[in-house]
Design an enzyme around this catalytic site. Structure first.
Site, PDB file in Angstrom:
ATOM      1  N   SER A 167       0.641  -1.239  -0.407  1.00  0.00           N
ATOM      2  CA  SER A 167       0.361   0.080  -0.372  1.00  0.00           C
ATOM      3  C   SER A 167       0.961   1.354  -0.172  1.00  0.00           C
ATOM      4  CB  SER A 167      -1.004   0.061   0.805  1.00  0.00           C
ATOM      5  OG  SER A 167      -0.048   0.001   2.288  1.00  0.00           O
ATOM      6  N   LYS A 168       0.340   2.557  -0.323  1.00  0.00           N
ATOM      7  CA  LYS A 168       0.536   3.603  -0.137  1.00  0.00           C
ATOM      8  C   LYS A 168       1.626   3.704   0.959  1.00  0.00           C
ATOM      9  CE  LYS A 168       1.679   6.942  -2.352  1.00  0.00           C
ATOM     10  NZ  LYS A 168       1.864   6.753  -3.878  1.00  0.00           N
TER      11      LYS A 168
END
Ligand code: GLU
Length: 464
Positions: free
Chosen positions: A238-239
């Site tokens: 994820s980010k």
């Protein structure tokens, strides 16, 4: 045997992320390996979240990675009539039915099933009601009530599901739009797709889709579900793990071939080989060697792969890429950059680092900025005297080659009874404005050229 056709079917609700890119690469390579075709479908039925800007960005990222596809991409939003035609066919054949249950009623059925420790699903209330179209009605698939649906996943092996566990899924929503499972089956069939490789978040959809293929009387393609990519902490990427989109890697200065190589190796292997040419990927890629467990994204490995690609390239092939990372307005000629690049290749991980390392080459003797702390420390009176004398000797060197420069410097040191370090740091500082820079002294002098070398050494002695 039918020609292999694979596809990539992104939803244009964001940029192409590296997980999606890897799945697309696998599908593309499978087609290349089999001498088949790779096609593209834009799954833009969610009009609210889909944007043309994202479609363009996804296609740009795929082009940047060097992927090609056959024909124009198919847009699902333009095919509602086709989907509805097949839904009507299933209705006419009694394989689908109209359902008037409201979403609240269906929720209540699910709730009840859960309370009774059954699998939550639609209870089939409208299966035999023989309803026709009407406001707020949906069309549902009349799924078999017994038997099993089985397939052999190209990556996960045999998968089998009890038909009784599957819902009578909705095919057409009350607003007339088709659902994902229906649209995908119609598209994959009509696009001639023989091998579906996609993320394993879709593995539960596959048995439902197989039921639809069977109801429509179509051959079922091969399916393979690619495990996801995890961050170093073993959580879904994820980010917070850093860059996610392919475009961000482009902006950071990675080479597309290196990103392709890294992503393909993430979950696929061919013995111990790490670096693959495009042709090798085409000829070696197969789904048998795709791993069945999630892969962990490793930026260090990507950096290593990228630096291997940088080292292996001909300098001329790095010029255009490097130029995009140089400060705006940089006027350096291609031939000059081509001379600088071999000094950067053994040291840089990406284009950005190359650009940062070569800043001093791109200024001239008058604009070069000097590290004044280093100047104060390194340019002692002795050092300045050495630079001055050496400048005169270099000026007198007609040949100005690596050998002649080496002979001039070594001769000077011998004559003075000095060690190389007496000139090493002062001359580097004079030429580069700093004490750390890529390249040996003679290499630096050669790249800068005689006039610029002399001009920089002359300016340096005025600084202390
Ligand atoms: N559009 C789907 C997605 O982006 C892919 C569907 C499929 O490959 O069947 O997840």
């Amino acid at each position: 045997m039918a020609k292999t056709v694979t596809r990539f079917a992104p939803s244009p609700t964001g940029h192409l992320h590296i997980g999606g890119a890897r799945t697309a690469l696998f599908a593309w390579l499978l087609a290349k390996n089999k001498g088949g075709e790779f096609v593209l479908r834009i799954e833009d039925t969610d009009r609210q979240r889909s944007e043309q800007e994202y479609t363009d960005a996804i296609l740009d990222s795929m082009k940047w990675l060097g992927m090609d596809w056959v024909g124009e991409p198919i847009y699902q939003s333009e095919r509602f009539d086709i989907y509805n035609g097949y839904i009507d066919q299933l209705l006419a054949e009694g394989k689908a039915y109209w359902c008037e249950c409201t979403p609240e009623e269906v929720d209540a059925m699910r709730e009840k099933a859960m309370q009774e420790k059954r699998k939550p699903k639609y209870d089939g209330s409208c299966r035999e009601k023989k309803l026709g179209p009407g406001e707020n009605r949906v069309v549902r698939f009349k799924a078999p009530l017994d038997g099993r649906t089985s397939f052999t996943d190209m990556i996960k092996g045999p998968i089998s599901v009890e038909n009784a566990e599957m819902d009578d899924m909705i095919l057409r929503r009350s607003d007339g739009s088709p659902t994902y499972n229906l649209a995908v089956v119609v598209d994959d069939h009509t696009m001639g797709v023989t091998d579906v490789l996609r993320g394993d978040d879709h593995v539960n959809n596959t048995p439902r889709q197989i039921l639809l293929y069977q109801a429509l009387g179509w051959d079922v393609p091969n399916f393979g579900h690619v495990p996801m990519i995890l961050g170093p902490d073993k959580k879904k990427l994820s980010k917070r793990h850093g860059a996610l989109s392919v475009m961000e890697y482009e902006k950071m200065g990675y080479l597309p071939e290196a990103v392709v190589n890294y992503l393909v190796r993430l979950g696929w292997s061919h013995g111990d080989q790490e670096i693959f040419s495009r042709e090798e990927l085409f000829s070696y890629f197969n789904t048998d060697s795709l791993g069945n467990s999630p892969s962990v994204f490793d930026t260090k490995k990507l950096d290593w792969v990228n630096s291997e690609y940088i080292k292996a390239k001909a300098p001329a092939d790095l010029v255009a890429g490097l130029r995009t990372f140089l400060p705006e307005g940089t006027e350096a000629e291609d031939a000059y950059l081509e001379k600088i690049i071999p000094l950067l290749q053994p040291r840089a991980t990406n284009y950005q680092e190359m650009a940062d390392m070569c800043d001093f080459f791109l200024m001239d003797a008058q604009t070069l900025s000097y590290d004044m702390e280093a100047v104060a420390k390194v340019f002692t009176p002795d050092a300045l005297e050495i630079i001055k004398e050496l400048t005169a000797r270099i000026d007198a060197d007609e040949e100005y080659s690596h050998d002649s420069l080496e002979a001039v410097c070594k001769g000077f040191l011998e004559e003075k009874g000095l060690k190389f370090k007496a000139i090493g740091q002062p001359v580097r500082l004079a030429l580069c404005g700093k004490t750390q820079s890529p390249g040996g002294l003679y290499e630096l002098m050669l790249v800068l050229g005689k006039a610029e070398t002399i001009a920089r050494m002359n300016r340096a002695v005025t600084l202390a």
